[in-house]
Design a protein around this motif. Structure first.
Motif, PDB file in Angstrom:
ATOM      1  N   ALA A   1     -50.132 116.744  88.049  1.00  0.00           N
ATOM      2  CA  ALA A   1     -49.048 116.730  89.037  1.00  0.00           C
ATOM      3  C   ALA A   1     -49.586 117.380  90.302  1.00  0.00           C
ATOM      4  O   ALA A   1     -50.294 118.391  90.227  1.00  0.00           O
ATOM      5  N   PRO A   2     -49.294 116.811  91.475  1.00  0.00           N
ATOM      6  CA  PRO A   2     -49.833 117.387  92.709  1.00  0.00           C
ATOM      7  C   PRO A   2     -49.204 118.740  93.019  1.00  0.00           C
ATOM      8  O   PRO A   2     -47.992 118.926  92.849  1.00  0.00           O
ATOM      9  N   ARG A   3     -50.017 119.641  93.447  1.00  0.00           N
ATOM     10  CA  ARG A   3     -49.531 120.948  93.882  1.00  0.00           C
ATOM     11  C   ARG A   3     -48.882 120.787  95.254  1.00  0.00           C
ATOM     12  O   ARG A   3     -49.465 120.184  96.156  1.00  0.00           O
ATOM     13  N   LEU A   4     -47.665 121.306  95.414  1.00  0.00           N
ATOM     14  CA  LEU A   4     -46.923 121.156  96.655  1.00  0.00           C
ATOM     15  C   LEU A   4     -47.022 122.431  97.472  1.00  0.00           C
ATOM     16  O   LEU A   4     -46.790 123.532  96.961  1.00  0.00           O
ATOM     17  N   TYR A   5     -47.356 122.287  98.742  1.00  0.00           N
ATOM     18  CA  TYR A   5     -47.682 123.443  99.566  1.00  0.00           C
ATOM     19  C   TYR A   5     -46.580 123.833 100.545  1.00  0.00           C
ATOM     20  O   TYR A   5     -46.714 124.812 101.261  1.00  0.00           O
TER      21      TYR A   5
ATOM     22  N   LEU B   1     -47.370 109.125 101.898  1.00  0.00           N
ATOM     23  CA  LEU B   1     -47.543 109.191 100.454  1.00  0.00           C
ATOM     24  C   LEU B   1     -47.670 110.623  99.956  1.00  0.00           C
ATOM     25  O   LEU B   1     -47.504 110.883  98.754  1.00  0.00           O
ATOM     26  N   MET B   2     -47.958 111.543 100.845  1.00  0.00           N
ATOM     27  CA  MET B   2     -48.176 112.941 100.470  1.00  0.00           C
ATOM     28  C   MET B   2     -46.938 113.790 100.693  1.00  0.00           C
ATOM     29  O   MET B   2     -46.988 115.012 100.547  1.00  0.00           O
ATOM     30  N   GLN B   3     -45.820 113.154 101.030  1.00  0.00           N
ATOM     31  CA  GLN B   3     -44.617 113.890 101.387  1.00  0.00           C
ATOM     32  C   GLN B   3     -43.438 113.524 100.504  1.00  0.00           C
ATOM     33  O   GLN B   3     -43.307 112.383 100.071  1.00  0.00           O
ATOM     34  N   GLY B   4     -42.576 114.510 100.250  1.00  0.00           N
ATOM     35  CA  GLY B   4     -41.291 114.266  99.610  1.00  0.00           C
ATOM     36  C   GLY B   4     -41.366 113.963  98.132  1.00  0.00           C
ATOM     37  O   GLY B   4     -42.380 114.188  97.463  1.00  0.00           O
ATOM     38  N   ASP B   5     -40.251 113.432  97.610  1.00  0.00           N
ATOM     39  CA  ASP B   5     -40.141 113.112  96.190  1.00  0.00           C
ATOM     40  C   ASP B   5     -41.187 112.075  95.793  1.00  0.00           C
ATOM     41  O   ASP B   5     -41.300 111.025  96.418  1.00  0.00           O
TER      42      ASP B   5
ATOM     43  N   VAL C   1     -48.036 112.272  96.247  1.00  0.00           N
ATOM     44  CA  VAL C   1     -49.326 112.354  95.565  1.00  0.00           C
ATOM     45  C   VAL C   1     -50.325 113.038  96.484  1.00  0.00           C
ATOM     46  O   VAL C   1     -50.152 113.064  97.703  1.00  0.00           O
ATOM     47  N   SER C   2     -51.368 113.579  95.903  1.00  0.00           N
ATOM     48  CA  SER C   2     -52.486 114.101  96.685  1.00  0.00           C
ATOM     49  C   SER C   2     -53.438 112.944  96.965  1.00  0.00           C
ATOM     50  O   SER C   2     -53.594 112.046  96.136  1.00  0.00           O
ATOM     51  N   VAL C   3     -54.069 112.955  98.130  1.00  0.00           N
ATOM     52  CA  VAL C   3     -54.945 111.862  98.534  1.00  0.00           C
ATOM     53  C   VAL C   3     -56.367 112.377  98.733  1.00  0.00           C
ATOM     54  O   VAL C   3     -56.578 113.375  99.419  1.00  0.00           O
TER      55      VAL C   3
END
Length: 323
Positions: free
Chosen positions: A50-54, A177-181, A184-186
């Motif tokens: 799961a991507p880590r959200l910063y 793609l890297m934002q919100g619900d 994903v990490s790119v």
């Protein structure tokens, strides 16, 4: 039917097997450390897919792996993603990471179609389907598949000689793609122009960690490279070369690129196998490299006495005739 394999074919088959072999280097450890920072950890501290959200808005981060052509970055990233313990699929539906190469022609729509195809989603190339429709499908499919990482290889081709508007469209497409619900990490991989162009956008420099890959050194990497040559020779059934300056010539001929070093070693081994040689020699490197570069004897790094003075920059090196 005679099923006995000849000595030459046996050696050639061994060389082909070596082409599938990944050579681990400190670069793998470096990439793994960057990749770990993109992923979340569970309550026990274990990395999970799961991507880590910063940020509080749920923004993920990315990596830009930057290296000149022939360095081996594609192999590095692929091996790192494929073998990461947290990115192993649980079942046939789960797809923790998706990798694509920038299609040609490179448009935001063609990229979306490529991503959907790589994630197992059949999509029509009909003109009636808009880019926004496709990107919504990408986000939805990523959520269904449990995708945490999107890797875009040859990412510099997204920009090419495009206008600032085109560049901004691509950057926005990937950034969304890297934002919100369902973010994903790119991971982007490409040559230096990737970062030179993309870093003009402050959003990129904030969201991506740049990971430049250094050159191979004939001094600090001599022992490791000769170890690779020796191991490869033993795998093929040959003695390793005895020339003292072979590694120095190899690094120069490979323009200090790790990937090119591996390609040149394998090409020389193939030449030696075709000769049914018992020992890999400087002449085998000269033969295979000369064929690749289309150069004359005086410009062949593995034959010339003053080989270190041969300028191999892309703009200046002109083969000087067939070898």
């Amino acid at each position: 039917m005679n099923t006995t394999i000849s000595p030459i074919n046996a050696k050639l088959a061994a060389v082909d097997r070596l082409r599938e072999k990944h050579i681990s280097t400190p670069r793998d450890v470096q990439f793994r450390s960057y990749l770990d920072r993109l992923l979340q950890r569970d309550e026990y501290g274990n990395l999970i897919a799961a991507p880590r959200l910063y940020t509080k808005d749920g923004d993920a981060r990315g990596i830009a792996v930057v290296e000149p052509a022939g360095g081996g970055k594609t192999s590095l990233v692929y091996h790192g993603l494929k073998n990461h313990p947290a990115l192993q699929p649980r079942d046939a539906v789960h797809q923790p990471w998706v990798g694509v190469r920038v299609p040609s022609p490179a448009t935001a729509k063609s990229l979306a179609i490529e991503i959907l195809g790589a994630s197992g989603y059949p999509v029509s190339r009909s003109n009636s389907v808009t880019e926004d429709d496709l990107m919504r499908k990408v986000r939805h499919h990523f959520k269904l598949r449990g995708t945490a990482i999107l890797w875009i290889d040859e990412a510099h081709d997204l920009f090419g000689a495009g206008s600032r508007f085109k560049i901004d469209v691509f950057l926005k497409t990937v950034r969304n793609l890297m934002q919100g619900d369902g973010a994903v990490s790119v991971v982007l991989s490409g040559i230096e122009s990737l970062w030179q162009i993309a870093s003009c956008d402050a959003q990129v420099t904030r969201r991506y960690w740049r990971m430049p890959l250094g050159d191979v050194s004939p001094h600090s990497d001599r022992k490791a490279l000769f170890g690779v040559i020796t191991d490869f020779c033993h795998a093929v059934g040959m003695r390793p070369p005895s020339e003292d300056d072979l590694v120095d010539r190899l690094v120069h001929a490979s323009r200090n690129r790790f990937g090119r070093c591996m390609e040149n070693i394998l090409a020389a081994l193939e030449a030696a196998a075709l000769d049914d040689a018992d020992e890999l020699t400087l002449q085998h490197f000269a033969e295979s490299w000369g064929m690749q570069e289309g150069c004359g004897v005086g410009q062949n790094v593995f034959l010339a006495r003053q080989w270190a003075k041969i300028d191999l920059s892309e703009a200046k090196f002109s083969g000087g005739g067939a070898y």
